[in-house]
Design a protein around this motif. Structure first.
Motif, PDB file in Angstrom:
ATOM      1  N   GLY A   1       9.684   0.874  -8.743  1.00  0.00           N
ATOM      2  CA  GLY A   1      10.013   0.089  -7.563  1.00  0.00           C
ATOM      3  C   GLY A   1      10.409   0.924  -6.366  1.00  0.00           C
ATOM      4  N   LEU A   2       9.776   2.072  -6.177  1.00  0.00           N
ATOM      5  CA  LEU A   2      10.134   2.965  -5.080  1.00  0.00           C
ATOM      6  C   LEU A   2       9.124   2.875  -3.943  1.00  0.00           C
ATOM      7  N   ILE A   3       9.625   2.693  -2.737  1.00  0.00           N
ATOM      8  CA  ILE A   3       8.760   2.590  -1.564  1.00  0.00           C
ATOM      9  C   ILE A   3       9.200   3.632  -0.535  1.00  0.00           C
ATOM     10  N   THR A   4       8.232   4.194   0.162  1.00  0.00           N
ATOM     11  CA  THR A   4       8.515   5.244   1.142  1.00  0.00           C
ATOM     12  C   THR A   4       9.103   4.641   2.414  1.00  0.00           C
TER      13      THR A   4
ATOM     14  N   ASN B   1      14.677   2.424  -3.634  1.00  0.00           N
ATOM     15  CA  ASN B   1      14.440   1.789  -4.934  1.00  0.00           C
ATOM     16  C   ASN B   1      14.697   0.290  -4.825  1.00  0.00           C
ATOM     17  N   VAL B   2      13.701  -0.519  -5.178  1.00  0.00           N
ATOM     18  CA  VAL B   2      13.832  -1.976  -5.133  1.00  0.00           C
ATOM     19  C   VAL B   2      13.418  -2.567  -6.478  1.00  0.00           C
ATOM     20  N   ASN B   3      13.874  -3.810  -6.738  1.00  0.00           N
ATOM     21  CA  ASN B   3      13.500  -4.474  -7.981  1.00  0.00           C
ATOM     22  C   ASN B   3      12.221  -5.281  -7.799  1.00  0.00           C
ATOM     23  N   GLU B   4      11.906  -6.114  -8.810  1.00  0.00           N
ATOM     24  CA  GLU B   4      10.628  -6.832  -8.820  1.00  0.00           C
ATOM     25  C   GLU B   4      10.476  -7.807  -7.657  1.00  0.00           C
TER      26      GLU B   4
ATOM     27  N   HIS C   1       5.450   9.968  -6.956  1.00  0.00           N
ATOM     28  CA  HIS C   1       5.431  10.207  -8.406  1.00  0.00           C
ATOM     29  C   HIS C   1       6.694  10.949  -8.852  1.00  0.00           C
ATOM     30  N   THR C   2       7.112  11.929  -8.069  1.00  0.00           N
ATOM     31  CA  THR C   2       8.315  12.697  -8.411  1.00  0.00           C
ATOM     32  C   THR C   2       9.536  11.794  -8.463  1.00  0.00           C
ATOM     33  N   ALA C   3       9.656  10.907  -7.479  1.00  0.00           N
ATOM     34  CA  ALA C   3      10.784   9.972  -7.456  1.00  0.00           C
ATOM     35  C   ALA C   3      10.725   9.013  -8.638  1.00  0.00           C
TER      36      ALA C   3
ATOM     37  N   THR D   1       0.847  -1.188   0.000  1.00  0.00           N
ATOM     38  CA  THR D   1       0.000   0.000   0.000  1.00  0.00           C
ATOM     39  C   THR D   1       0.883   1.239   0.000  1.00  0.00           C
ATOM     40  N   GLN D   2       0.292   2.380  -0.324  1.00  0.00           N
ATOM     41  CA  GLN D   2       1.014   3.643  -0.204  1.00  0.00           C
ATOM     42  C   GLN D   2       1.131   4.014   1.275  1.00  0.00           C
ATOM     43  N   ALA D   3       2.278   4.564   1.643  1.00  0.00           N
ATOM     44  CA  ALA D   3       2.508   4.941   3.039  1.00  0.00           C
ATOM     45  C   ALA D   3       1.543   6.027   3.501  1.00  0.00           C
ATOM     46  N   GLY D   4       1.009   6.807   2.549  1.00  0.00           N
ATOM     47  CA  GLY D   4       0.083   7.869   2.906  1.00  0.00           C
ATOM     48  C   GLY D   4      -1.130   7.372   3.664  1.00  0.00           C
ATOM     49  N   ILE D   5      -1.557   6.141   3.377  1.00  0.00           N
ATOM     50  CA  ILE D   5      -2.709   5.568   4.082  1.00  0.00           C
ATOM     51  C   ILE D   5      -2.405   5.432   5.569  1.00  0.00           C
ATOM     52  N   ILE D   6      -1.183   5.005   5.894  1.00  0.00           N
ATOM     53  CA  ILE D   6      -0.788   4.844   7.291  1.00  0.00           C
ATOM     54  C   ILE D   6      -0.609   6.204   7.953  1.00  0.00           C
ATOM     55  N   LEU D   7      -0.057   7.179   7.213  1.00  0.00           N
ATOM     56  CA  LEU D   7       0.097   8.525   7.764  1.00  0.00           C
ATOM     57  C   LEU D   7      -1.259   9.129   8.127  1.00  0.00           C
TER      58      LEU D   7
END
Length: 370
Positions: free
Chosen positions: A255-258, A317-320, A245-247, A48-54
């Motif tokens: 593959g970018l996670i907060t 940044n992570v891969n698949e 999105h910017t990242a 999930t997006q971290a924004g949901i937890i924030l």
């Protein structure tokens, strides 16, 4: 919840160790928790997006602050929020909040978070996050409401947790002093003195202005809280979305996670009818991580504009298959652009400061709920 004042009025946090105090309340009397199954059935197992937890953290802190102050509250700021693990769709997330420091009208709320995945082998919660949210009690006029109940600390653990908040506040003041010193300095910066060695050897380079992303949106009545302003949690969702999105645009990677949200401040309330413009830039790149600076500007119905929220997001940044993947794009630094060099240097100091003070900046939850 959304801030209506910059005046947090936090005292030295001494509270009461059990002696008589005006309208004093125990830490446990307002402690509470929120729990929810997050995400969508169709996306189960995906992050999930971290924004949901924030958003959930903001609601939990607001609930505790309201209970302690016995009335409406607003968010002033978030301290550093480090996520220990990703959260997957259909995870059960539990957040436990308690007031640890109280001033004339403000409160520092500790929120400890846990997650449990349905197919976990142990069927137990794992630590997710510990963070601190500053809230302020407000009256019907939107101004700080003074003389809220002070705190009674009943256990040694509560006193130790309070002391850690006070030490963390000193750390924040030191961090702010470093940032202000760089921003106000009139000494020209040189690329050779500023650039991190890890920014070298990339396949391609773009400057900070090139990385800019702008989003402007209108919130609806459904986003209002009881103060008739836009929920702070809803704004955090949007800030994290734009940062991600910017990242992605800069790195050309999905593959970018907060990993972290750093020092989000709520300077002005956002009301229905206001337009919100979110402006984001890449300000720092290392081997696997990237930092995004986000600023939010409010455009009022009469056309006037003013700056509001600001903060920083760090992404990995992570891969698949979830392993770290090097970022192939670096930041192009130019001595003719001193504004960008300062942004880069400040980001570099933020990273090093966090690493030097890791013990206080990454406090894990102290227990796991049943």
């Amino acid at each position: 919840m959304e801030n209506n004042s910059n005046n947090s009025n936090i005292n030295n946090g001494s509270g009461s160790d059990g002696n008589t105090a005006h309208k004093a309340k125990t830490v446990s009397s307002s402690s509470n928790y929120l729990a929810d199954i997050v995400g969508e059935e169709s996306l189960r197992g995906h992050r999930t997006q971290a924004g949901i937890i924030l958003d959930m953290i903001d609601c939990c802190a607001g609930r505790v602050a309201w209970a302690h102050s016995e009335g409406p509250v607003a968010t002033v700021s978030f301290d550093r929020v480090d996520f220990l693990h990703p959260v997957l769709h259909l995870d059960l997330v539990r957040l436990e909040g308690r007031a640890l420091v109280v001033g004339a009208s403000s409160m520092v709320i500790e929120v400890q978070g846990y997650r449990r995945t349905p197919n976990s082998a142990t069927r137990s919660f794992t630590p997710l996050v510990t963070c601190y949210v500053t809230m302020v009690a407000i009256g019907n006029d939107g101004k700080p409401r003074k003389n809220i109940p002070q705190l009674i600390y009943e256990t040694d653990e509560e006193k130790a947790a309070r002391d850690k908040v006070l030490k963390r506040r000193e750390l924040t003041q030191e961090w702010s002093k470093i940032m202000d010193g760089i921003e106000k300095s009139e000494v020209p910066l040189k690329v050779s003195d500023v650039e991190d060695p890890l920014n070298k050897g990339k396949l391609e380079y773009y400057d900070i202005p090139f990385s800019e992303v702008r989003v402007k949106r209108q919130f609806l009545p459904k986003h209002l809280n009881v103060n008739n302003t836009i929920f702070g949690g809803e704004i955090l969702i949007q800030l994290e979305k734009v940062a991600t999105h910017t990242a992605r645009q800069f790195t050309r990677s999905f593959g970018l996670i907060t990993l972290c949200m750093n020092r989000i401040s709520f300077k002005k309330p956002v009301r229905i009818g206001d337009l919100l413009e979110i402006v984001a830039h890449v300000v720092y790149v290392r081997t696997h991580i990237i930092e995004i600076e986000v600023n939010l500007n409010i455009e009022h119905p009469d056309g006037t504009k003013e700056p509001s929220h600001s903060g920083y997001f760090t992404l990995l940044n992570v891969n698949e298959v979830g392993f770290k993947e090097p970022i192939s794009v670096g930041l192009k630094l130019d001595e003719n652009d001193q504004v960008s060099l300062k942004k880069y240097l400040m980001a570099k100091h933020r990273f090093n400061f966090k690493r030097e003070h890791k013990t206080l900046s990454e406090r894990k939850p102290q227990h796991s709920p049943k």
